[in-house]
Write a protein that holds these residues in place. Sequence first.
Motif, PDB file in Angstrom:
ATOM      1  N   UNK A 179     -17.410   2.051  60.530  1.00  0.00           N
ATOM      2  CA  UNK A 179     -17.617   0.612  60.373  1.00  0.00           C
ATOM      3  C   UNK A 179     -18.096   0.284  58.960  1.00  0.00           C
ATOM      4  N   UNK A 180     -17.952  -0.974  58.591  1.00  0.00           N
ATOM      5  CA  UNK A 180     -18.289  -1.425  57.237  1.00  0.00           C
ATOM      6  C   UNK A 180     -19.777  -1.208  56.956  1.00  0.00           C
ATOM      7  N   UNK A 181     -20.061  -0.525  55.842  1.00  0.00           N
ATOM      8  CA  UNK A 181     -21.438  -0.233  55.451  1.00  0.00           C
ATOM      9  C   UNK A 181     -21.449   0.192  53.990  1.00  0.00           C
ATOM     10  N   UNK A 182     -22.619   0.473  53.455  1.00  0.00           N
ATOM     11  CA  UNK A 182     -22.751   0.992  52.101  1.00  0.00           C
ATOM     12  C   UNK A 182     -23.690   2.197  52.132  1.00  0.00           C
ATOM     13  N   UNK A 183     -23.615   3.027  51.090  1.00  0.00           N
ATOM     14  CA  UNK A 183     -24.481   4.197  50.967  1.00  0.00           C
ATOM     15  C   UNK A 183     -25.142   4.211  49.597  1.00  0.00           C
ATOM     16  N   UNK A 184     -26.296   4.866  49.533  1.00  0.00           N
ATOM     17  CA  UNK A 184     -27.011   5.017  48.267  1.00  0.00           C
ATOM     18  C   UNK A 184     -26.625   6.336  47.603  1.00  0.00           C
ATOM     19  N   UNK A 185     -25.329   6.627  47.608  1.00  0.00           N
ATOM     20  CA  UNK A 185     -24.823   7.871  47.023  1.00  0.00           C
ATOM     21  C   UNK A 185     -23.602   7.599  46.169  1.00  0.00           C
TER      22      UNK A 185
END
Length: 340
Positions: free
Chosen positions: A200-206
């Motif tokens: 699902x739509x999300x973001x990562x701190x990588x």
Amino acid sequence: MAEAALDAVRRELREFPAAARELSVPLAVPYLDEPPTPLHFYRDWVCPNRPCIIRNALQHWPALQKWSFPYLRWGLPWGVLGGTLWYLGRLKVLSSRATVGSTEVSVAVTPDGYADAVRGNRFVMPAERRLPLSCVLDVLEGQAQHPGVLYVQKQCSNLPTELPQLLSDLEPHVPWASEALGKMPDAVNFWLGEAAAVTSLHKDHYENLYCVVSGEKRFLLHPPSDRPFIPYELYTPATYQLTQEGSFKMVDEEAMEKVPWIPLDPLAPDLARYPNYSQARALCCTVQAGEMLYLPALWFHHVQQSHGCIAVNYWYDMEYDLKYSYFQLLDSLTKASGLD
């Protein structure tokens, strides 16, 4: 006076994504025909926070030629399986030995393919089962059945911790990226699953270097500057549990705090409920076998895959610098203005 000031903030937030796109967001994800030098990677892609697809970055990996289902099951390449019935008998002998296929791996199991996603008024995490990799392959090949949708997607460096036999088939890190970023990856993850398994739509701190070994991955991307148009809500966390009858039930995680997550499906957005999303502009790309996607930190992404797709990704922790602080400011203004 306060309401007028808030209206001015909302107006600026609505105009900001278009200005950012004009300055730095490509109309499509660019392709590089070969890996960049560390300097070019950092200067042209990491610093401006721009994605790209890199061809010919994995050609020296043995995995690109080796990683078929027979290899993952028996340690044998495709060509060997073109042999005689004698060889098929030989496979039965090999099955008694320790093989990659006999190794147990963590498998996410969901009723509909969506792990870590909003379902109703809950943020639902997958049931997790330990299964021999060969059992997952049996399901993918239609030789066996298992309730729900299976996805090997444990995101805590599952490749070295669960499948160390495969490490010699690839690099432990991406040398030019490690030099550019000044660090080694925090995690190296192995991915294998059904076509129905969706992220699902999300973001990562990588800083994410996503390498497709077999099959293809389809990414829908939004730059961080689209944040004013992407809704977040708080959800009670829950986990799927698989019953003995093979059905699923949601069990609330009462000890956990509520989880902020994106409720919107970018493939079929409910624009009546989330009208601001109509102003967001997604970039869509397909990463084929042998290609590597550089997915910058904080980019929103939704991922689909071909059936049985095999992939590996390298997560490098992002720098918590001024760029991150600016995103936090944008995020805070979006929440305070009520655009969420």
